[in-house]
Design a protein around this motif. Structure first.
Motif, short mmCIF file in Angstrom:
data_model
loop_
_atom_site.label_atom_id
_atom_site.label_comp_id
_atom_site.label_asym_id
_atom_site.label_seq_id
_atom_site.Cartn_x
_atom_site.Cartn_y
_atom_site.Cartn_z
N VAL A 340 -30.48 -26.17 14.60
CA VAL A 340 -31.64 -26.17 15.65
C VAL A 340 -32.30 -24.77 15.84
O VAL A 340 -33.42 -24.60 15.97
CB VAL A 340 -31.05 -26.64 17.14
CG1 VAL A 340 -32.11 -26.39 18.39
CG2 VAL A 340 -30.83 -28.21 16.99
N ALA A 341 -31.52 -23.68 15.82
CA ALA A 341 -31.98 -22.12 15.68
C ALA A 341 -32.97 -21.95 14.56
O ALA A 341 -33.91 -21.24 14.58
CB ALA A 341 -30.96 -21.35 16.05
N GLU A 342 -32.13 -22.49 13.37
CA GLU A 342 -33.17 -22.30 12.22
C GLU A 342 -34.46 -22.86 11.88
O GLU A 342 -35.47 -22.38 11.50
CB GLU A 342 -32.27 -22.40 10.95
CG GLU A 342 -31.07 -21.25 10.85
CD GLU A 342 -29.91 -21.73 9.93
OE1 GLU A 342 -28.90 -21.10 9.75
OE2 GLU A 342 -30.29 -22.74 9.25
N MET A 343 -34.35 -23.91 12.49
CA MET A 343 -35.60 -25.07 12.11
C MET A 343 -36.18 -25.56 13.29
O MET A 343 -37.53 -26.06 13.05
CB MET A 343 -35.00 -26.43 11.52
CG MET A 343 -34.18 -25.74 9.93
SD MET A 343 -33.70 -27.46 9.19
CE MET A 343 -34.82 -28.20 8.95
N ARG A 476 -39.25 -19.91 9.66
CA ARG A 476 -39.94 -21.01 9.96
C ARG A 476 -41.19 -21.02 9.02
O ARG A 476 -41.87 -22.02 8.78
CB ARG A 476 -40.31 -21.07 11.11
CG ARG A 476 -39.17 -20.97 12.16
CD ARG A 476 -38.43 -22.35 12.14
NE ARG A 476 -37.13 -22.32 13.12
CZ ARG A 476 -37.48 -22.39 14.50
NH1 ARG A 476 -38.66 -22.51 15.02
NH2 ARG A 476 -36.32 -22.26 15.47
N GLY A 477 -41.51 -19.69 8.54
CA GLY A 477 -42.98 -19.54 7.64
C GLY A 477 -43.90 -19.54 8.72
O GLY A 477 -45.12 -19.74 8.29
N GLU A 482 -49.33 -16.88 15.37
CA GLU A 482 -48.77 -18.26 16.17
C GLU A 482 -47.29 -17.86 16.79
O GLU A 482 -47.02 -18.28 17.87
CB GLU A 482 -48.45 -19.32 15.07
CG GLU A 482 -48.14 -20.39 15.70
CD GLU A 482 -48.05 -21.84 14.73
OE1 GLU A 482 -47.71 -22.85 14.91
OE2 GLU A 482 -47.98 -21.32 13.44
N ALA A 483 -46.62 -16.88 16.03
CA ALA A 483 -45.09 -16.72 16.50
C ALA A 483 -45.28 -15.77 18.21
O ALA A 483 -44.57 -15.93 18.90
CB ALA A 483 -44.35 -15.98 15.55
#
Length: 682
Positions: A340-343, A476-477, A482-483
């Motif tokens: 969940v944290a990674e994706m 996440r790329g 956006e981030a």
């Protein structure tokens, strides 16, 4: 469900049965099980035997008992309860004893969010739980199932006298929604009444005020009277329903939730918005390697397999994404919190999961909290969860850390503080801030937010910043612009109000351990009175199986190899990845070769030893383990003596063969007790 008949409980309760006092003295427990009613002086409590404090859900229903997911759980409550050095309660004892209430001391129900614990109590006949204070998730699970809870010890006399007790005794002090959940006998009947518009949902009318970051996220997600998402302002104790961005569960909980869903809603009913639901097969992947022959004969391995198949079937039927087992080798795609944290998790979101360590992803600046089985299946219907806006505790860690100190040392120090040990932080948001927190990577921040669960907090959170932006770009790329946008407005106002402020100076913190029995038993390693030889070292789980944790294991082991050392012959060191992404990271960095050369045993992702279900568990009561996991409750990871520590400390201790501080300068590690290094090696 709009036509289903729903009635409230009677406005008075009468409890017909005995009271079980969960004391520290095992002989007093045995006498009660044999039929003796223990005298209890409610007016002079100092005259009573000592009640057990800190009873974890691991002790109410040990991990292997949770393979059951029906009324059979009623045969097992308190079978892991340690009183003195004994476990006096056996299968069937509580159910056969005719008990209707159970009484204990401080912080009842700490630890795992497993609803199997209050469900086992309910199925054994326990309808009332009394304790000095009660952990949030356990208490909410009790309410959701219809088990009544209280901190009023005067009720003991009323129960014993067979007197009727007004239901209002169990609803006083609760918010309007919780009061109605209790009055309707549980969350599902309340939600049916809610759909039938029979219940009162108080509007949130809080005036403009400064807010913490947590309060701002709650305000964005709370439902207004028109069932639309978002209100202008909230304050602590505002209650209502919050629309979730993500709901997830793992194979320990999904099957029981699915059975509830099919029974109460319908076998052909569909969940609400399956694209925002995730399932994980992460807890029991390696169970067959460590489960005892005795438990196999009880059919528990087969039962564990049924959990897997039920989850797979329900996922396929509902079109829900399942992160499952690997196809080409043993192991899982990853632990739910890691994935969940990674994706998935994003700043400003509200995420809920069937695990007390769901706050893990608060490291990216979202609100994430654990819920129980009934909350899970209800969220499949409504896409929202019942919440009361919690107070926040601000933790400020100033200064710069020593090179052998990590986030784990910060959190173990916090857990040892009286404010937290006494339960004053229960159900509060832990907001971590200060230069030392800002200097941590997102992975390290996740260690802090993850272990808000051990504090008993509602959740943990760190405000998103440039490191969060870089994490989202790398993992996440996501574009930088956006981030950054995700984190806009996500900070606490300068004059926001806090229930309490804790300030620490990182310059003064040295490596810590939590001694066996509880994560709150924190000590500086240099204050241990004698060298502590270790037979097992374990690095892994959601708390310590991240990329940054692997950096630490690899750093210590690489330095050991340069000095001509390997893992001590007297110790086995297990390193377990939190996810396949972390495994691939280790491949890219060349860590697998370092681990292999040093003699470490590398394991594919799974919760594993942390829940007594994989390599790294202890097998003897005298066996000493040092682990980077999050909990060391009695029996959680085997019968041995478990010390909690940072990845640095775990790896250094594996090399030394006893508990030591890691010294990154390349000097000889200091033993736990000065002048006894030779004895420790021997």
């Amino acid at each position: 469900m709009l036509t289903r008949a729903i009635q409230k409980r009677p406005d008075k309760c009468k409890f017909e049965g005995r009271i079980l006092f969960l004391t520290e003295d095992p002989e007093l427990i045995r006498r009660q099980l044999a039929g003796e009613d223990l005298p209890w002086d409610t007016k002079n409590p100092q005259n009573n035997p000592k009640l057990r404090d800190d009873i974890s859900t691991d002790e109410i229903t040990p991990a292997h008992i949770c393979f059951f997911f029906d009324e059979k759980l009623g045969e097992w409550p308190y079978t892991g309860l340690k009183c003195g050095n004994e476990v006096p309660i056996k299968r069937g004892d509580v159910k056969q004893g005719g008990f209707v209430a159970a009484v204990s001391g401080k912080r009842r129900g700490k630890g795992s969010s497993r609803e199997q614990s209050p469900y086992a109590e309910l199925c054994a006949g326990i309808k009332l739980v009394i304790a000095e204070n009660i952990e949030r998730i356990y208490k909410q699970n009790c309410q959701n199932l219809g088990v009544l809870t209280s901190t009023d010890f005067s009720l003991i006399d009323k129960v014993r006298a067979g007197q009727e007790i007004p239901l209002s005794k169990f609803t006083e002090g609760e918010d309007d929604i919780t009061r109605q959940v209790i009055e309707y006998g549980g969350l599902f009947p309340f939600n049916v009444a809610r759909m039938q518009k029979k219940v009162f949902l108080p509007p949130i009318t809080t005036a403009k005020r400064p807010m913490t970051i947590a309060e701002k996220i709650f305000a964005r997600h709370m439902l207004n009277p028109q069932n639309e998402q978002g209100v202008s302002y909230v304050k602590p104790d505002d209650s209502g329903f919050a629309r979730t961005d993500l709901r997830f569960s793992h194979e320990y909980v999904t099957p029981m939730s699915a059975i509830f869903f099919e029974h109460f809603v319908g076998k052909d009913a569909k969940v609400n918005d399956p694209a925002t639901i995730l399932f994980f097969r992460d807890h029991l992947t390696f169970l067959d390697e460590v489960i005892s022959e005795e438990k196999k004969k009880m059919g528990l391995l087969d039962l564990a397999g049924q959990l897997k198949y039920k989850q797979e079937d329900f996922a396929a039927k509902q079109g829900i994404k399942l992160h499952g087992e690997l196809k080409d080798r043993k192991g899982s795609e990853g632990i739910c919190h890691s994935i969940v944290a990674e994706m998935y998790a994003l700043p400003g979101q509200m995420n809920v999961g069937s695990d007390s360590h769901t706050p893990h992803v608060g490291a990216v600046g979202c609100i994430a909290f654990g819920i129980g089985t009934t909350d899970v299946f209800n969220s499949w219907i409504t896409k929202d969860v019942r919440v009361k806006v919690p107070e926040s505790v601000k933790v400020i860690v100033r200064g710069g850390r020593k090179p052998n100190v990590t986030a784990k040392d910060y959190i173990l120090l916090l857990l040892s503080m009286e404010y937290i040990r006494s339960g004053k932080a229960l159900a509060k948001v832990m907001e971590f801030s200060g230069e030392a927190i800002e200097a941590l990577s997102v992975d390290e921040r996740a260690t802090m937010t993850n272990m808000a669960a051990e504090i008993g907090g509602f959740t943990g959170i760190v405000a998103p910043d440039q490191k969060t932006v870089e994490f989202l770009m790398e993992r996440r790329g996501i574009s930088r612009a956006e981030a950054k946008k995700f984190g806009e407005g996500l900070f606490s106002d300068p004059d926001a109000q806090y229930a309490h402020v804790i300030e620490l100076n990182a310059d003064e913190i040295t490596p810590m351990v939590a001694t066996p029995g509880d994560p709150g038993n924190g000590k500086f390693i240099r204050d241990l009175n004698t060298p502590v030889p270790v037979e097992i070292a374990y690095g892994g789980t959601c708390t310590a199986g991240k990329n940054a944790d692997m950096d630490m294991y690899a750093q210590v082991l690489a330095e050991a190899l340069q000095q001509g050392k390997r893992i001590a012959d007297s110790c086995k060191f297990y390193i377990q990845f939190g996810s396949q992404e972390t495994r691939e990271y280790c491949v890219r960095k060349g860590y697998l070769e370092i681990f292999k050369q040093a003699g470490a045993i590398v394991i594919e992702p799974s919760c594993g030893a942390c829940i007594n279900a994989g390599p790294g568990v202890s097998t003897r009561p005298d066996q000493v383990v040092i682990s980077a996991q999050n909990r060391n409750f009695p029996g959680r990871s085997g019968p041995g003596l478990m010390y909690l520590a940072s990845p640095y400390t775990v790896a250094a201790s594996a090399v030394a063969g006893y508990i030591v501080e890691y010294t990154p300068s390349g000097k000889e590690a200091l033993p736990a007790a000065t002048g006894l290094e030779k004895q420790g090696r021997e």
